[in-house]
Design a protein around this motif. Structure first.
Motif, PDB file in Angstrom:
ATOM      1  N   ARG A 282       0.904  -0.927   0.219  1.00 51.70           N
ATOM      2  CA  ARG A 282       0.191  -0.022   0.109  1.00 51.70           C
ATOM      3  C   ARG A 282       0.678   1.342  -0.189  1.00 51.70           C
ATOM      4  O   ARG A 282       1.584   1.403   1.141  1.00 51.70           O
ATOM      5  CB  ARG A 282      -0.828  -0.295   1.055  1.00 51.70           C
ATOM      6  N   CYS A 283       0.554   2.118  -0.698  1.00 49.28           N
ATOM      7  CA  CYS A 283       2.105   3.055  -0.998  1.00 49.28           C
ATOM      8  C   CYS A 283       0.858   3.755  -2.382  1.00 49.28           C
ATOM      9  O   CYS A 283      -0.350   3.719  -3.026  1.00 49.28           O
ATOM     10  CB  CYS A 283       3.026   3.212  -1.696  1.00 49.28           C
TER      11      CYS A 283
ATOM     12  N   PRO B  54       8.591   7.858  -1.039  1.00 43.61           N
ATOM     13  CA  PRO B  54      10.129   7.897  -0.129  1.00 43.61           C
ATOM     14  C   PRO B  54       9.093   6.757   1.364  1.00 43.61           C
ATOM     15  O   PRO B  54       8.583   6.887   1.221  1.00 43.61           O
ATOM     16  CB  PRO B  54      10.332   9.170   0.554  1.00 43.61           C
ATOM     17  N   VAL B  55      10.399   5.484   1.497  1.00 36.82           N
ATOM     18  CA  VAL B  55       9.869   4.653   1.526  1.00 36.82           C
ATOM     19  C   VAL B  55      10.096   5.760   3.509  1.00 36.82           C
ATOM     20  O   VAL B  55       8.917   4.484   4.564  1.00 36.82           O
ATOM     21  CB  VAL B  55      10.932   3.334   1.662  1.00 36.82           C
ATOM     22  N   ALA B  56      10.174   5.805   3.507  1.00 39.63           N
ATOM     23  CA  ALA B  56      10.646   6.414   5.473  1.00 39.63           C
ATOM     24  C   ALA B  56       8.675   7.059   5.215  1.00 39.63           C
ATOM     25  O   ALA B  56       8.709   7.669   6.448  1.00 39.63           O
ATOM     26  CB  ALA B  56      11.261   8.145   5.216  1.00 39.63           C
ATOM     27  N   THR B  57       7.924   7.400   4.524  1.00 42.73           N
ATOM     28  CA  THR B  57       7.156   7.936   5.156  1.00 42.73           C
ATOM     29  C   THR B  57       6.062   6.859   4.700  1.00 42.73           C
ATOM     30  O   THR B  57       4.960   7.034   4.534  1.00 42.73           O
ATOM     31  CB  THR B  57       6.704   8.721   3.782  1.00 42.73           C
ATOM     32  N   LEU B  58       6.150   5.309   5.224  1.00 48.58           N
ATOM     33  CA  LEU B  58       5.243   4.428   4.226  1.00 48.58           C
ATOM     34  C   LEU B  58       5.380   3.874   6.005  1.00 48.58           C
ATOM     35  O   LEU B  58       5.990   4.195   6.433  1.00 48.58           O
ATOM     36  CB  LEU B  58       5.629   3.288   3.106  1.00 48.58           C
ATOM     37  N   SER B  59       4.392   3.065   6.445  1.00 46.19           N
ATOM     38  CA  SER B  59       3.911   2.187   7.280  1.00 46.19           C
ATOM     39  C   SER B  59       5.309   1.321   7.643  1.00 46.19           C
ATOM     40  O   SER B  59       5.614   0.835   6.305  1.00 46.19           O
ATOM     41  CB  SER B  59       2.939   1.628   7.589  1.00 46.19           C
ATOM     42  N   GLY B  60       5.217   0.458   9.043  1.00 44.45           N
ATOM     43  CA  GLY B  60       6.451  -0.348   9.298  1.00 44.45           C
ATOM     44  C   GLY B  60       6.282  -1.420   8.723  1.00 44.45           C
ATOM     45  O   GLY B  60       7.163  -2.332   7.087  1.00 44.45           O
ATOM     46  N   GLY B  61       4.577  -2.087   8.108  1.00 40.77           N
ATOM     47  CA  GLY B  61       4.335  -2.773   7.170  1.00 40.77           C
ATOM     48  C   GLY B  61       4.483  -2.765   5.953  1.00 40.77           C
ATOM     49  O   GLY B  61       5.100  -3.822   4.613  1.00 40.77           O
ATOM     50  N   ASN B  62       4.260  -1.657   5.441  1.00 37.06           N
ATOM     51  CA  ASN B  62       4.733  -1.415   3.946  1.00 37.06           C
ATOM     52  C   ASN B  62       5.829  -1.268   3.860  1.00 37.06           C
ATOM     53  O   ASN B  62       7.177  -1.579   2.495  1.00 37.06           O
ATOM     54  CB  ASN B  62       3.715  -0.434   3.792  1.00 37.06           C
ATOM     55  N   GLN B  63       7.077  -1.303   4.537  1.00 36.53           N
ATOM     56  CA  GLN B  63       8.873  -0.787   4.848  1.00 36.53           C
ATOM     57  C   GLN B  63       8.903  -2.401   4.453  1.00 36.53           C
ATOM     58  O   GLN B  63       9.492  -2.367   3.285  1.00 36.53           O
ATOM     59  CB  GLN B  63       9.362  -0.372   5.744  1.00 36.53           C
ATOM     60  N   GLN B  64       8.684  -3.036   5.424  1.00 35.76           N
ATOM     61  CA  GLN B  64       9.065  -4.312   5.577  1.00 35.76           C
ATOM     62  C   GLN B  64       8.683  -5.058   4.097  1.00 35.76           C
ATOM     63  O   GLN B  64       9.681  -5.772   3.559  1.00 35.76           O
ATOM     64  CB  GLN B  64       8.415  -5.396   6.805  1.00 35.76           C
TER      65      GLN B  64
ATOM     66  N   PRO C 145      10.741 -10.885  10.374  1.00 34.07           N
ATOM     67  CA  PRO C 145      10.611 -10.397   9.872  1.00 34.07           C
ATOM     68  C   PRO C 145       9.033  -8.950   9.847  1.00 34.07           C
ATOM     69  O   PRO C 145       8.787  -8.298   9.616  1.00 34.07           O
ATOM     70  CB  PRO C 145       9.690 -11.441   9.148  1.00 34.07           C
ATOM     71  N   THR C 146       8.697  -9.866  11.737  1.00 35.36           N
ATOM     72  CA  THR C 146       7.725  -8.639  11.809  1.00 35.36           C
ATOM     73  C   THR C 146       7.447  -7.835  12.716  1.00 35.36           C
ATOM     74  O   THR C 146       7.051  -7.531  13.948  1.00 35.36           O
ATOM     75  CB  THR C 146       6.251  -9.560  11.963  1.00 35.36           C
ATOM     76  N   ARG C 147       8.870  -7.979  13.200  1.00 37.05           N
ATOM     77  CA  ARG C 147       9.399  -7.005  14.643  1.00 37.05           C
ATOM     78  C   ARG C 147       9.277  -5.406  13.748  1.00 37.05           C
ATOM     79  O   ARG C 147       9.564  -5.107  12.594  1.00 37.05           O
ATOM     80  CB  ARG C 147      11.091  -6.190  14.518  1.00 37.05           C
ATOM     81  N   GLY C 148       8.356  -4.421  15.069  1.00 39.63           N
ATOM     82  CA  GLY C 148       8.109  -3.718  14.892  1.00 39.63           C
ATOM     83  C   GLY C 148       7.104  -3.522  13.946  1.00 39.63           C
ATOM     84  O   GLY C 148       6.784  -1.316  12.973  1.00 39.63           O
ATOM     85  N   VAL C 149       5.987  -3.663  13.278  1.00 35.49           N
ATOM     86  CA  VAL C 149       4.999  -4.131  12.467  1.00 35.49           C
ATOM     87  C   VAL C 149       4.164  -4.173  13.286  1.00 35.49           C
ATOM     88  O   VAL C 149       3.547  -5.056  14.311  1.00 35.49           O
ATOM     89  CB  VAL C 149       5.359  -4.952  11.861  1.00 35.49           C
ATOM     90  N   ASP C 150       3.296  -3.610  13.188  1.00 41.23           N
ATOM     91  CA  ASP C 150       1.470  -3.351  13.486  1.00 41.23           C
ATOM     92  C   ASP C 150       1.047  -4.904  13.766  1.00 41.23           C
ATOM     93  O   ASP C 150       1.361  -5.823  12.508  1.00 41.23           O
ATOM     94  CB  ASP C 150       0.754  -2.247  13.597  1.00 41.23           C
ATOM     95  N   ILE C 151      -0.073  -4.769  14.547  1.00 36.58           N
ATOM     96  CA  ILE C 151      -0.914  -6.499  14.387  1.00 36.58           C
ATOM     97  C   ILE C 151      -1.378  -6.547  12.582  1.00 36.58           C
ATOM     98  O   ILE C 151      -1.113  -7.722  12.989  1.00 36.58           O
ATOM     99  CB  ILE C 151      -1.780  -6.990  15.439  1.00 36.58           C
ATOM    100  N   GLY C 152      -2.142  -5.748  11.839  1.00 38.02           N
ATOM    101  CA  GLY C 152      -2.940  -6.485  10.888  1.00 38.02           C
ATOM    102  C   GLY C 152      -1.538  -6.205  10.426  1.00 38.02           C
ATOM    103  O   GLY C 152      -1.850  -8.189   9.114  1.00 38.02           O
ATOM    104  N   ALA C 153      -0.473  -5.474  10.024  1.00 37.97           N
ATOM    105  CA  ALA C 153       0.287  -6.251   8.991  1.00 37.97           C
ATOM    106  C   ALA C 153       1.353  -7.193   9.054  1.00 37.97           C
ATOM    107  O   ALA C 153       1.491  -7.794   8.592  1.00 37.97           O
ATOM    108  CB  ALA C 153       1.081  -5.127   9.007  1.00 37.97           C
TER     109      ALA C 153
END
Lengths: 523, 320
Positions: free
Chosen positions: A404-405, A411-421, A441-449
């Protein structure tokens, strides 16, 4: 030594009392409804899985974080600990995992850093500093000259210097966060003796450790945390290995276990033979991952999971051993470029520092590992990029990962953690990597992601990829992996087939001490 | 990036307008021609510096490489009797090799770019002075065979284009394309942003950094050769002194971040131009030339402070 103050009822007033403590971070409930009591001269251990909230609890008490809910009382009085300085004034000292000492200064100067005695007009009197430091060094049983440069000490003595520093600040409650993670066996025993000594002097200690053996050795009371909530307490006499494991595990699964296929008949895609990492040269690791298989690497912090993945990928050179992909061996002492050429992919644990190129676009991140394949036919020699081909690759990968972008240029900096991953993972899908090494792989990523990343991993396995992933979350390992390889202090402590694995078994293998007995008792 | 480009164009326009108001001759043909001629040479240096800065490195040897490579052709031809073409080729090859050497020391031995190129700064100037005996070296009477390198191509009675301007144009266009449209440019930006992520993506980070230093060395050499032809000759003790700082300043004015990962070649060329405009303005508006360094430094400082404040304001606006 202070005599414990007494409440009107006659019972001693606890040194520290915490009631109903809550702390949230964006997207995560770190602590909820946590109670804690520490008396003077008592050692209380807090145990729990990685991410259970132990460190957050310690940081709230030490004034690093402010709680969102709950009450803190110090010697019976309600207090607000809004800064580390305030905590220090009260007599609370946090001893960090990474020690806060200056290698270049002497031991004595470190103990009294910022509070040097006998300074006149800014002139230091080294003798006064040494003399003032000596009694504190004696209290922690450290027999070194205060003039010794700190850099010459081993990790164990440094830990003691840190404790002496806390004592010199009149600390009455010492918080130790994994104090033994970098200590040898002898050093650990010495630290335990110092803790006994401090207790006898009336100091209270809040102790976090994964090593259940030493918790059993030093703790008067054990508090369990699970997903930021209290999971029970053990009083002295009831503290044993199995009881503690029960406090740590038993978390509810967020994910439905996947349908597992028997992958034994499928070809081996990744073969690791006798691999020795520089961190754990004494242990050789053998491991195989088949096509379509997901293998989970379990273990406590510092068990050598990341080191293994990095050695396989060549990010850190292995000392010995062989890695083969689809039957083709990589050259001895291979590096990242050999691994990438062979079709290996690696998603590091620290996404922001080592995974994503944050200031570059999602598109540029996605094609980063396969740029030579995106050269324009007419300008290959000059390396001219074919924008159309890049966009096509990005579109394909983004669709496959459900990225999702706002567009390829975001810029990747503005994506959510899950999307960055997903972008970091997508970099490898862009070059059709078939063997994926994923570190947390799911560190720092919210539950849904998280759920989405699980789904993508399953899809990739179904398409024939071999996946080896390290995780500190037992629930994630149990739900996702076909096989769980448990590591302990750099070696493979055991391997469990998913259908037979339980949290207790994994934790018993991962904690090492009393391993066999615990495993036999549960099976 | 675009925002920065708009910023530098605006500042350039303001400074030019102010100078033109102060001094009526500022926009005259000869004045503009000399401005562009100098921008051509300093622009080459700034482009080279930008390639190194984008990797997060720095090249302090630019002025000394320029001196050594610039004095080499007349020395080789007039003192040792080399053919002209061979002398030019040798000078450019020398500059390129020195750049490669810096890159290898920075990557293979993991030395700090500041230290490596600082040593270069001292060593090459010392060598140049030693070899030439501190005597003035140059193309006597502007050697006929090389004069075409700086031959003016008249456009009007008062204004002419010089070959160095064309060289800058070609180099600038090529550098822009490399930075934005090629694998090399993408690698440079990526490793300047996050070297570890680049390494873990299988990018040949070391080789890429070596190429960046090689480009900086080669462009310093090219500028040096043109400088010496243009100015008929020079002395090793003074030729190119401080030019590395002008080059870096131009790159910074043009939007490069010394932290790496950011570069716009058009911005860098404009930055180099802005430096020259400020210097010309100082000289033509009758301000004491003794304080020109102070003025140049002041302009750069004002610019970076303004840029930082604007950046914070933008960020605050984006958040709130």
């Amino acid at each position: 030594m202070t005599a414990p103050a007494s409440s009107p009822a006659g019972a001693p007033v606890p040194l520290l009392e915490v009631r109903g403590l809550g702390k949230r971070f964006p997207g995560v409930v770190a602590l909820a409804g946590v109670d804690l009591r520490v008396d003077a001269g008592e050692v209380v251990a807090v145990i729990g899985e990685n991410g259970a909230g132990k460190s957050t609890l310690m940081k709230v008490v030490a004034g690093v974080h402010e709680p969102d809910a709950g009450e803190l009382r110090w010697c019976g009085e309600p207090v607000r600990i809004d800064s580390v300085r305030r905590a220090a004034e009260l007599g609370i000292a946090l001893i960090h995992q990474e020690l806060n000492l200056c290698d270049n200064l002497s031991v004595g100067a470190n103990v009294l850093l910022g509070r040097e005695p006998g300074r006149r007009l800014g002139w230091l009197v080294p003798r006064a500093v040494d003399a003032a430091a000596r009694p504190f060094l004696a209290r922690v049983g450290l027999d070194v000259d205060p003039r010794t440069p700190l850099g010459r000490l081993a990790m164990g003595p440094r830990q003691l210097v840190e404790i002496a520093k806390a004592l010199s600040q009149d600390a009455r409650l010492l918080i130790m966060d994994e104090p033994t993670s970098s200590l040898s066996f002898d050093e650990t025993e010495r630290l335990c003796r110092v803790i006994d000594e401090l207790r006898a002097q009336g100091c209270a200690v809040l102790y976090i450790s994964h090593r259940l053996g030493e918790v059993e050795r030093v703790a008067d009371r054990v508090i369990g945390l699970r997903d930021g909530r209290p999971s029970g307490a053990l009083e002295r006499g009831a503290i044993d290995h199995r009881a503690m494991v029960r406090l740590m595990v038993g978390r509810e699964l967020e994910v439905r276990p996947r349908a597992r296929r028997d992958s034994g008949a499928r070809p081996v895609r990744l073969a690791i033979e006798g691999l020795r990492s520089a961190t754990w040269p004494e242990h050789a690791v053998d491991l195989q991952v088949h096509a379509g298989e997901i293998v989970g690497l379990a273990g406590l912090v510092g068990a050598g999971r990341s080191e293994l993945l990095e050695a396989v990928f060549g990010a850190a050179r292995a000392l010995a051993g062989r890695v083969a992909v689809d039957g083709v061996a990589l050259p001895r002492g291979h590096g990242v470029r050999d691994a990438v050429a062979a079709g290996l992919a690696f998603v590091p644990e620290d996404r922001k520092e080592r995974g994503a190129v944050l200031r570059m676009s999602a598109l540029a991140n996605t094609t980063l590992a396969s740029l030579p394949e995106h050269r324009r036919a007419g300008g290959r020699w000059a390396g001219v990029l074919d924008g159309g081909r890049e966009r096509a690759t990005f579109g394909r990968v983004a669709a496959r990962l459900d990225l999702r972008c706002k567009g390829p240029g975001q810029p990747v900096a503005t994506l959510s953690g899950g999307n960055q991953q997903k972008v970091v993972l997508g970099r490898w899908l862009a070059r059709d990597a078939q063997v994926l090494l994923l570190d947390e792989p799911t560190r720092g990523v919210d539950i849904g992601a998280k759920d989405e990343i699980y789904k993508r991993m399953e899809e990739l396995a179904a398409q024939g990829c071999a996946i080896l992933f390290a995780s500190s979350e037992l629930a994630e390992l149990l739900a996702l992996a076909d096989r769980i390889v448990v590591m302990h202090e750099g070696a493979v402590a055991g391997e469990l087939r998913a259908e037979r694995a339980t949290e207790e078994l994994v934790m018993a293998l991962a904690t090492g001490a009393g391993t066999r007995a615990a495993v036999e008792a549960t099976t | 990036m675009n925002r920065k480009l708009i910023g530098i164009v605006t500042v350039l326009a303001v400074v030019v307008a102010a100078a033109a108001l102060q001094s009526p001759t500022f926009l005259s043909g000869p004045s503009v021609e000399s401005l562009l001629a100098r921008t051509a040479l300093y622009g080459l240096l700034s482009i080279g510096a930008a390639f190194v800065i984008v990797t997060g490195g720095i090249d302090l040897s630019i002025g000394s490489v320029l001196c050594l490579a610039g004095l080499a052709p007349p020395f080789l031809v007039l003192e040792l009797g080399w053919p002209i073409a061979a002398a030019f080729a040798a000078a450019l090859a020398l500059a390129l090799v020195l750049g490669v050497l810096h890159g290898v020391l920075v990557t293979r031995l993991d030395l700090q770019p500041f230290v490596v190129t600082l040593c270069g700064l001292l060593v090459y100037r010392g060598l140049a002075r030693g070899v030439t005996g501190d005597a003035s070296v140059g193309w006597a009477e502007r050697h006929r065979e090389v004069a075409w390198l700086v031959e003016r191509i008249p456009v009007t009675d008062a204004f002419a284009i010089t070959p160095p301007m064309l060289v800058l144009l070609v180099v600038a266009v090529a550098a822009t394309l490399v930075m934005t449209r090629t694998v090399l440019g993408r690698y440079l930006l990526a490793l300047g942003n996050n070297r570890e992520a680049a390494r873990l993506s299988g990018i040949p980070t070391e080789r890429t950094v070596v190429v960046a230093y090689a480009i900086s060395g080669a462009l310093a050499g090219l500028a040096g050769v043109l400088f010496v032809v243009d100015s008929v000759g020079g002395k090793a003790a003074s030729l190119g002194n401080f030019y590395e700082l002008y080059a870096i300043a131009g790159a910074v004015l043009g939007g490069c971040s010394l932290r790496g990962g950011e570069a716009s070649i058009p911005g860098v060329v404009l930055g180099a131009g802005l430096m020259q405009v400020v210097l010309s303005a100082v000289r033509q508006t009758g301000i004491d030339t003794e304080i020109e360094f102070a003025i140049v430094g002041g302009v750069i400082l004002v610019w970076v402070v303004a840029e930082e404040l604007l950046r914070r304001a933008w960020r605050r606006r984006a958040r709130g």
